[in-house]
Design an enzyme around this catalytic site. Structure first.
Site, mmCIF file in Angstrom:
data_model
loop_
_atom_site.group_PDB
_atom_site.id
_atom_site.type_symbol
_atom_site.label_atom_id
_atom_site.label_comp_id
_atom_site.label_asym_id
_atom_site.label_seq_id
_atom_site.Cartn_x
_atom_site.Cartn_y
_atom_site.Cartn_z
ATOM 1 N NE ARG A 5 19.869 15.566 15.417
ATOM 2 C CZ ARG A 5 19.581 14.222 16.543
ATOM 3 N NH1 ARG A 5 18.175 13.845 16.033
ATOM 4 N NH2 ARG A 5 20.821 13.356 16.077
ATOM 5 C CB SER A 30 26.401 20.988 19.850
ATOM 6 O OG SER A 30 25.845 20.232 18.486
ATOM 7 C CE LYS A 32 24.108 13.389 19.574
ATOM 8 N NZ LYS A 32 24.474 14.425 18.573
HETATM 9 C C1 LIG Z 1 19.616 16.314 19.278
HETATM 10 C C2 LIG Z 1 20.209 16.130 20.208
HETATM 11 N N1 LIG Z 1 21.491 16.864 21.242
HETATM 12 C C3 LIG Z 1 21.648 16.552 22.437
HETATM 13 S S1 LIG Z 1 20.367 15.377 22.640
HETATM 14 C C4 LIG Z 1 19.474 15.740 21.685
HETATM 15 C C5 LIG Z 1 17.950 14.738 20.899
HETATM 16 C C6 LIG Z 1 16.749 15.704 21.854
HETATM 17 O O1 LIG Z 1 15.911 15.074 21.148
HETATM 18 P P1 LIG Z 1 14.806 14.311 22.821
HETATM 19 O O2 LIG Z 1 14.435 16.099 22.593
HETATM 20 O O3 LIG Z 1 13.100 14.092 22.099
HETATM 21 O O4 LIG Z 1 14.995 14.387 23.808
HETATM 22 C C1 LIG Z 2 22.986 17.889 18.521
HETATM 23 C C2 LIG Z 2 22.182 18.973 19.086
HETATM 24 C C3 LIG Z 2 22.430 20.046 19.782
HETATM 25 N N1 LIG Z 2 21.555 21.412 19.701
HETATM 26 C C4 LIG Z 2 21.064 21.632 19.177
HETATM 27 C C5 LIG Z 2 19.970 23.072 19.362
HETATM 28 F F1 LIG Z 2 19.303 22.643 19.774
HETATM 29 F F2 LIG Z 2 19.788 23.388 18.254
HETATM 30 F F3 LIG Z 2 21.163 23.982 19.756
HETATM 31 N N2 LIG Z 2 20.901 21.141 17.943
HETATM 32 C C6 LIG Z 2 21.547 20.348 17.282
HETATM 33 N N3 LIG Z 2 21.469 19.157 16.334
#
Ligand SMILES: Cc1ncsc1CCOP(=O)(O)O
Ligand SMILES: C=C1C=NC(C(F)(F)F)=NC1=N
Ligand SMILES: [Mg+2]
Length: 216
Positions: free
Chosen positions: A39, A111, A140
């Site tokens: 990502r 998502s 994020k």
């Molecule tokens: C990509 C994404 N989508 C929802 S939360 C998130 C970030 C999750 O990152 P972390 O595991 O460091 O909280």
């Molecule tokens: C925004 C996101 C939400 N969920 C996931 C996953 F965990 F792969 F399903 N990946 C992402 N990049």
């Protein structure tokens, strides 16, 4: 798609670590992650040939450990490196377009942050949904409001046995309630990418999720 691939689903881009991302990925693979998503977005994200080169090297590493390699958002990159699948958000490529134009054996993840998005993704033919953010996260920047365990349980109840991976602010202490609430696995960025020892953290997630899933 094998839902056990979702059990310890590591996600990382070059800006989720201060180290060499390939070293971090290899240590996480040695620790037992079950799927990986590249990502690459946000501050100082790679683009062009640098992004392509990193993706190819990460895919190679994953396949050495028999772990599926998924690309986030970027369908062209996923095709260029012959990835095992794609993960798209609500404002990315639509599942029906991907299914028409991409390899038929691709793993397609979507998502979802609420019941409607989850049901829509299921109807569109997604192989799994990423549900969250479960807890607050700094990783994020545009993450929506956390839905917590209850939000996850509500979505599980709405989508039947569609594979679900939980995401957002997840650490090893949250594994049990998340699996108990109905997730097939946990998706992690910073708890592994920023760890002093990514291998041992991945090993703990592997052990805890295996044990928690055995109760389900
Ligand atoms: C990509 C994404 N989508 C929802 S939360 C998130 C970030 C999750 O990152 P972390 O595991 O460091 O909280
Ligand atoms: C925004 C996101 C939400 N969920 C996931 C996953 F965990 F792969 F399903 N990946 C992402 N990049
Ligand atoms: Mg997206």
């Amino acid at each position: 798609m094998n839902r056990s691939w979702l059990r310890v689903y590591f996600i990382m881009g070059s800006n989720n670590t201060t180290r060499n991302p390939l070293e971090v990925l290899e240590e996480a693979l040695q620790g037992g992650i079950t799927m990986f998503q590249f990502r690459e977005k946000g501050k100082n994200a790679y683009t062009g040939d640098m992004k392509l080169d990193l993706a190819q090297k990460m895919k190679q590493l994953c396949h050495q450990y028999n772990v599926p390699f998924i690309v986030n958002d970027d369908v062209d990159l996923a095709i260029a490196v012959n990835a095992d699948g794609i993960h798209v958000g609500q404002d990315d490529a639509k599942v029906d377009v991907i299914k028409r134009t991409c390899p038929s054996d691709w793993i397609i993840g979507v998502s979802a942050t609420n019941k409607d998005e989850a049901i829509q993704a299921m109807e569109d033919g997604a192989d799994y949904i990423g549900v969250g953010p479960i807890y607050s996260t700094k990783t994020k920047s545009d993450a929506k409001k956390p839905i917590d365990i209850i939000g996850l349980a509500y979505i599980r109840q709405a989508v039947g046995d569609l594979p679900i991976v939980a995401i957002g602010g997840i650490g090893m202490t949250n594994v049990f309630p998340i699996i108990k609430a109905g997730a097939d696995g946990v998706s992690i960025i910073s708890a592994i990418s920023n760890a002093n020892n990514p291998r041992s953290v991945a090993q703990v997630f592997d052990a805890y999720t295996s044990y928690a899933v055995s109760f389900r």
